[in-house]
Scaffold this motif. Structure first.
Motif, PDB file in Angstrom:
ATOM      1  N   LYS A  62       0.841  -1.206   0.000  1.00  0.00           N
ATOM      2  CA  LYS A  62       0.000   0.000   0.000  1.00  0.00           C
ATOM      3  C   LYS A  62       0.871   1.249   0.000  1.00  0.00           C
ATOM      4  N   GLY A  63       1.910   1.255   0.835  1.00  0.00           N
ATOM      5  CA  GLY A  63       2.822   2.390   0.877  1.00  0.00           C
ATOM      6  C   GLY A  63       3.572   2.578  -0.424  1.00  0.00           C
ATOM      7  N   MET A  64       3.976   1.471  -1.045  1.00  0.00           N
ATOM      8  CA  MET A  64       4.708   1.557  -2.301  1.00  0.00           C
ATOM      9  C   MET A  64       3.808   2.046  -3.427  1.00  0.00           C
ATOM     10  N   ASN A  65       2.548   1.658  -3.394  1.00  0.00           N
ATOM     11  CA  ASN A  65       1.598   2.171  -4.390  1.00  0.00           C
ATOM     12  C   ASN A  65       1.468   3.689  -4.279  1.00  0.00           C
ATOM     13  N   GLU A  66       1.421   4.176  -3.039  1.00  0.00           N
ATOM     14  CA  GLU A  66       1.331   5.626  -2.826  1.00  0.00           C
ATOM     15  C   GLU A  66       2.596   6.318  -3.319  1.00  0.00           C
ATOM     16  N   ALA A  67       3.742   5.699  -3.078  1.00  0.00           N
ATOM     17  CA  ALA A  67       5.005   6.268  -3.559  1.00  0.00           C
ATOM     18  C   ALA A  67       5.022   6.306  -5.085  1.00  0.00           C
ATOM     19  N   GLY A  68       4.501   5.255  -5.698  1.00  0.00           N
ATOM     20  CA  GLY A  68       4.432   5.209  -7.156  1.00  0.00           C
ATOM     21  C   GLY A  68       3.584   6.331  -7.728  1.00  0.00           C
ATOM     22  N   LYS A  69       2.485   6.652  -7.032  1.00  0.00           N
ATOM     23  CA  LYS A  69       1.630   7.756  -7.481  1.00  0.00           C
ATOM     24  C   LYS A  69       2.380   9.083  -7.408  1.00  0.00           C
ATOM     25  N   LEU A  70       3.129   9.275  -6.338  1.00  0.00           N
ATOM     26  CA  LEU A  70       3.903  10.508  -6.187  1.00  0.00           C
ATOM     27  C   LEU A  70       4.977  10.618  -7.266  1.00  0.00           C
ATOM     28  N   PHE A  71       5.517   9.473  -7.657  1.00  0.00           N
ATOM     29  CA  PHE A  71       6.509   9.465  -8.731  1.00  0.00           C
ATOM     30  C   PHE A  71       5.864   9.857 -10.059  1.00  0.00           C
ATOM     31  N   GLU A  72       4.688   9.292 -10.318  1.00  0.00           N
ATOM     32  CA  GLU A  72       3.971   9.627 -11.551  1.00  0.00           C
ATOM     33  C   GLU A  72       3.602  11.100 -11.586  1.00  0.00           C
ATOM     34  N   GLU A  73       3.314  11.668 -10.411  1.00  0.00           N
ATOM     35  CA  GLU A  73       2.960  13.083 -10.324  1.00  0.00           C
ATOM     36  C   GLU A  73       4.193  13.983 -10.246  1.00  0.00           C
ATOM     37  N   GLU A  74       5.366  13.359 -10.341  1.00  0.00           N
ATOM     38  CA  GLU A  74       6.658  14.058 -10.341  1.00  0.00           C
ATOM     39  C   GLU A  74       6.943  14.780  -9.024  1.00  0.00           C
ATOM     40  N   GLU A  75       6.332  14.276  -7.934  1.00  0.00           N
ATOM     41  CA  GLU A  75       6.665  14.787  -6.602  1.00  0.00           C
ATOM     42  C   GLU A  75       7.828  14.011  -5.995  1.00  0.00           C
ATOM     43  N   TYR A  76       7.984  12.756  -6.426  1.00  0.00           N
ATOM     44  CA  TYR A  76       9.115  11.932  -6.006  1.00  0.00           C
ATOM     45  C   TYR A  76      10.021  11.702  -7.212  1.00  0.00           C
ATOM     46  N   TYR A  77      11.318  11.669  -6.954  1.00  0.00           N
ATOM     47  CA  TYR A  77      12.291  11.355  -7.990  1.00  0.00           C
ATOM     48  C   TYR A  77      12.631   9.865  -7.931  1.00  0.00           C
ATOM     49  N   ILE A  78      13.363   9.400  -8.929  1.00  0.00           N
ATOM     50  CA  ILE A  78      13.716   7.975  -8.966  1.00  0.00           C
ATOM     51  C   ILE A  78      14.549   7.589  -7.748  1.00  0.00           C
ATOM     52  N   SER A  79      15.381   8.512  -7.259  1.00  0.00           N
ATOM     53  CA  SER A  79      16.178   8.217  -6.059  1.00  0.00           C
ATOM     54  C   SER A  79      15.284   7.991  -4.842  1.00  0.00           C
ATOM     55  N   ASP A  80      14.187   8.754  -4.754  1.00  0.00           N
ATOM     56  CA  ASP A  80      13.233   8.568  -3.656  1.00  0.00           C
ATOM     57  C   ASP A  80      12.552   7.203  -3.765  1.00  0.00           C
ATOM     58  N   ILE A  81      12.151   6.861  -4.979  1.00  0.00           N
ATOM     59  CA  ILE A  81      11.461   5.589  -5.193  1.00  0.00           C
ATOM     60  C   ILE A  81      12.367   4.414  -4.835  1.00  0.00           C
ATOM     61  N   LEU A  82      13.630   4.527  -5.135  1.00  0.00           N
ATOM     62  CA  LEU A  82      14.563   3.441  -4.818  1.00  0.00           C
ATOM     63  C   LEU A  82      14.661   3.225  -3.309  1.00  0.00           C
ATOM     64  N   ILE A  83      14.664   4.306  -2.537  1.00  0.00           N
ATOM     65  CA  ILE A  83      14.725   4.156  -1.081  1.00  0.00           C
ATOM     66  C   ILE A  83      13.401   3.625  -0.539  1.00  0.00           C
ATOM     67  N   CYS A  84      12.289   4.090  -1.109  1.00  0.00           N
ATOM     68  CA  CYS A  84      10.980   3.524  -0.740  1.00  0.00           C
ATOM     69  C   CYS A  84      10.964   2.022  -0.994  1.00  0.00           C
ATOM     70  N   SER A  85      11.506   1.635  -2.136  1.00  0.00           N
ATOM     71  CA  SER A  85      11.571   0.217  -2.490  1.00  0.00           C
ATOM     72  C   SER A  85      12.436  -0.554  -1.507  1.00  0.00           C
ATOM     73  N   ASP A  86      13.553   0.051  -1.100  1.00  0.00           N
ATOM     74  CA  ASP A  86      14.411  -0.596  -0.097  1.00  0.00           C
ATOM     75  C   ASP A  86      13.636  -0.839   1.198  1.00  0.00           C
ATOM     76  N   ALA A  87      12.861   0.170   1.617  1.00  0.00           N
ATOM     77  CA  ALA A  87      12.064   0.032   2.835  1.00  0.00           C
ATOM     78  C   ALA A  87      11.057  -1.102   2.701  1.00  0.00           C
ATOM     79  N   MET A  88      10.377  -1.147   1.555  1.00  0.00           N
ATOM     80  CA  MET A  88       9.392  -2.201   1.327  1.00  0.00           C
ATOM     81  C   MET A  88      10.036  -3.582   1.390  1.00  0.00           C
TER      82      MET A  88
END
Length: 215
Positions: A47-73
């Motif tokens: 659920k958290g990763m889905n939310e992070a993915g939405k922020l990435f699509e909306e260009e609020e998160y960068y790929i570096s942010d997504i990678l750390i989110c993925s690490d957490a997941m």
């Protein structure tokens, strides 16, 4: 004692906030309370990763942010999966999955793969920027029941249709269930190109795949 729903919310928040080390302790606490590990993967981490993915699509998160989110997941998953019963080795179905040719956005694809693997599907991951022919060739070679395609680009949606056209050309369309998904994709587009189903997100993909299996 926190409820499991409170734990789900905390895990989702920690993934979203990139707390890749602290999440390990929270998952251990959750297990110590005797709660179900698989529910936490679905309802918390993903659920958290889905939310992070939405922020990435909306260009609020960068790929570096997504990678750390993925690490957490994945750090959380590594704790929780130790307690998941894997004695049932029956595979529901084999699926080939990939991002269509011309697109390299694979966050959504990776989430769908993870969800379906957890649900008992065997996933053959073809990666990103996958040629049309490879979807068909690998589905045949692996005796798959599903072909799953995603894209986040309108310019590459046509390649989904090309995969289905190739299946028809080879006379093997009825051997596979074809599922598609991604930001610009819709149920009406799936119908237009002759796909069997569309899923809006990774959680829905599990239900859709199981429904197709039961038809």
């Amino acid at each position: 004692m926190p409820s499991k729903e409170e734990y789900f919310d905390k895990m989702a928040e920690m993934v979203l906030e990139m707390e890749d080390e602290e999440i390990v302790d929270v998952c251990k606490e959750y297990l110590a309370e005797g709660y179900d590990p698989e529910e936490a993967i679905f309802n918390g981490l993903i659920k958290g990763m889905n939310e992070a993915g939405k922020l990435f699509e909306e260009e609020e998160y960068y790929i570096s942010d997504i990678l750390i989110c993925s690490d957490a997941m994945y750090n959380g998953i590594n704790v929780l999966k130790e307690e998941i019963d894997t004695t049932n080795e029956d595979t529901l179905a084999t699926c080939v999955i990939g991002v269509v040719q011309g697109d390299t956005h694979d966050i959504g694809k990776n989430l769908v793969k993870l969800m379906l693997e957890t649900a008992g599907f065997k996933m053959i991951d073809l990666g990103k920027d996958v040629p049309v022919e490879k979807f068909v060739d690998e589905a045949v070679a692996n005796d798959a029941q599903f072909i799953m395609m995603s894209t986040l680009m309108t310019t590459t949606m046509e390649n989904m249709k090309k995969v289905i056209d190739l299946l028809n050309e080879r006379g093997i369309r009825d051997q596979f269930k074809v599922m598609i998904g991604g930001g610009p994709v819709s149920a009406s587009f799936a119908k237009d190109i002759g796909a069997d189903a569309y899923s809006e997100n990774a959680t829905e993909a599990v239900k859709v795949a199981k429904d197709l299996l039961n038809k």
